[in-house]
Each structure stands twice: as C-alpha cells, then as structure tokens.
Design an enzyme around this catalytic site. Structure first.
Site, PDB file in Angstrom:
ATOM      1  N   GLY A   1      -0.890   1.667  -2.058  1.00 45.05           N
ATOM      2  CA  GLY A   1       0.307   0.841  -2.249  1.00 45.05           C
ATOM      3  C   GLY A   1       0.600  -0.038  -1.037  1.00 45.05           C
ATOM      4  O   GLY A   1       1.204  -1.101  -1.172  1.00 45.05           O
TER       5      GLY A   1
ATOM      6  N   ALA B   1       1.560   4.649  -1.350  1.00 45.02           N
ATOM      7  CA  ALA B   1       2.757   5.232  -1.947  1.00 45.02           C
ATOM      8  C   ALA B   1       2.871   6.667  -1.422  1.00 45.02           C
ATOM      9  O   ALA B   1       1.869   7.263  -1.018  1.00 45.02           O
ATOM     10  CB  ALA B   1       2.622   5.232  -3.455  1.00 45.02           C
TER      11      ALA B   1
END
Ligand code: HXC
Length: 257
Positions: free
Chosen positions: A108, A65
């Site tokens: 992520g 992320a």
C-alpha cells in the site's frame, strides 16, 4: 495542523506532509489514511498552498497497509468496511503531490506513492508489491498503475514474485521521476514543488487534470479534454500575465486569478 499520524509543515506555498508511525515503518492503518486524506482535502481548498510534498522517514516511506489491522478480517468484513474506497479521494486532489521516498515503499505504500504525481526516490529506496507473500494481491491500484508504468511482462514478475526493487530499477520502468542521494530526497522534492508553486495555479491544475486523463480514457477523449482545458486558460489573468511577461522579457507574477 499536524495530527497523530501526519506531521504537517508549511514552507511558503508548499505543504510538507510526513507519515508518522515510525515504530511500524509507517504501516498505513485506517486512522492514518483518514488523517492524510482529510489533510489533503483541506489543502486542496487552501489558496495559500500550491503544491504538496508527501514523505516518510529515513527507514520507510510506508511498508504497506497495516497487516495487523486486517489479518483476522473475513471477506464480509473487508467488503462491508470497504476501507479502500477512501483512496479514491486522493485521486481527486487537484493540487500536485510529490512523493519523496526513502527506505521501504511497499504494498500500500508503493500504491500511495503511485497515487502521487511524481516520485522522487533516494538511492537506497526499496519498492515492491509484496502482497503475494502474505496471500493477497495489491488492493489500492497496484496491479493497474504498476502495469501501466512497467508494462505487462515486468509488472507480472514484480507482482507475482513480490520481490523488492531499488530506486534505479523503479526509474528504469518509469515509476520514479528522479533518483537522488538519500539525504537530498526532501530537498530535491521541495525544489520541484517550489518551482511548480511559482506557476499559474490554474494552469498547473489543468495540466495535472489533462495528464491524468491520459490514464482514464481513450486517446481521442484525452486530446479533446486537453484542448478544452488549454482554451479555458485564456479566461485567466495568469495567462495574460504569463504571455505578457514573456514578451516583455521579465519574470511572470502569478496571482491565481
Ligand atoms: C504492520 C508492520 C508492517 C505492515 C512492518 N511492520 N511492516 N506492521 N503492517 N505492513 C512492523 C513490524 O511488524 C515490526 O513491528 C516493525 O514494523 C519493524 O519491522 P521489521 O519487520 O522488524 O523490520 P525489518 O526486519 O527491517 O523488515 C522490514 C520489512 C518488513 C522487510 C519492510 O517489515 C516487511 O516485510 N513488512 C511487510 C511488508 C508487506 O508485506 N507489505 C504489504 C502489506 S499488505 P514490531 O512490533 O515487531 O517491532 C498491503 C496491502 C495493500 O500493503 C492493500 C491496499 C492498501
């Protein structure tokens, strides 16, 4: 159509989606995720596409992320924005998605790969859930999906230390379908995607759903679900064609009906 952060190419019945924020190793910011999910949902209702290959570039599938996007957020910000809820929509995509992974596949990024149905990894790919090193934990399913693949004792080490692990180790714990030379990752993924695209689309859809059921409920629920899906396929023309072609010793021609 391609978007700012997702390049899309169609090759026969296969859509190839390429994450495209190379300057930041494809860090997954909110616009990228929105564009990716929007595209996957559009593909899901496009009868011309039967399988998706999701990839990055040589250096990274995705390094996680976007840390800069969330570094200053408060717990209230995170809770109110609830950015991770949109990831549920990836799980609902019915067409198979193959992650073709080279380079870093972290945080992520690793969770995104684990949302896919298969992971084809280059020999040099580096996986990891390094969130612990920046004071957080995986937030898009990493603690659950990695643990289901690796088992408690291996997942615990990987998640609590955040260490990177290579493609071979990822394959040894069952989270990578196949390890191939880096240069062949997309090519090998395309081969599998094209093979899948040649099958009955309804049978593929039901098979994916039934396999995913194995993760969500009890064995009894999964068996019951699988049996019903099996019976339902006998309402398709493709089932008739597939079995007839076998008996007639010829290749089946699937139409998706
Ligand atoms: C934002 C990132 C980034 C990320 C890399 N970059 N990863 N930006 N978010 N996750 C940026 C760097 O800031 C840098 O930008 C550029 O990409 C190149 O990275 P470098 O660090 O210079 O490259 P390198 O030295 O080769 O190191 C590669 C790396 C390292 C080991 C992968 O970048 C790294 O550790 N990245 C973070 C990995 C991580 O912690 N991921 C988990 C994130 S949290 P500039 O502008 O300096 O050139 C997470 C939570 C998931 O994913 C929750 C649910 C989705």
């Amino acid at each position: 159509m391609s978007t700012e952060f997702i390049l899309k190419q169609i090759d026969g019945a296969v859509a190839v989606l390429r994450l495209n924020r190379p300057d930041v190793l494809n860090a997954l910011n909110i616009p990228l995720m929105d564009q990716l999910i929007g595209m996957l949902e559009a593909i899901d209702t496009d009868p011309g596409v039967r399988c998706v290959v999701l990839t990055g570039n040589d250096r990274a599938f995705a390094a996680g992320a976007d840390i800069k996007e969330m570094a200053e957020a408060s717990v209230v910000d995170m809770y109110e924005r609830n950015n991770l809820a949109r990831w549920e929509r990836i799980k609902k995509v019915r067409k198979p998605i193959i992650a073709a992974v080279n380079g870093f596949c972290l945080g992520g990024g690793c969770e995104l790969a684990m949302h896919c149905d298969m992971i084809i990894a280059g020999e040099g790919a580096q996986f990891g859930q390094p969130e612990i090193n920046i004071g957080v934990i995986p937030g898009a399913g990493g603690t659950q999906r990695l643990t289901r693949e690796a088992g408690k004792f291996r997942a615990m080490e990987l998640i609590l230390t955040g260490r990177f692990f290579g493609a071979k180790e990822a394959a040894s714990i069952g989270m990578v379908t196949r390890v191939v030379p880096d240069a062949l990752v997309v090519e090998e993924s395309m081969k599998i995607a094209k093979d899948i695209a040649s099958k009955s689309p309804m049978a593929v859809r039901f098979a994916k759903e039934a396999v995913l059921k194995a993760f969500d409920g009890t064995l009894a629920d999964g068996l019951d679900y699988e049996r019903k899906m099996f019976y339902m396929l006998f309402g398709t023309e493709d089932q008739k064609e597939g079995m007839k072609a076998f008996i007639e010793k010829r290749k089946a021609n699937y139409t998706g009906k």
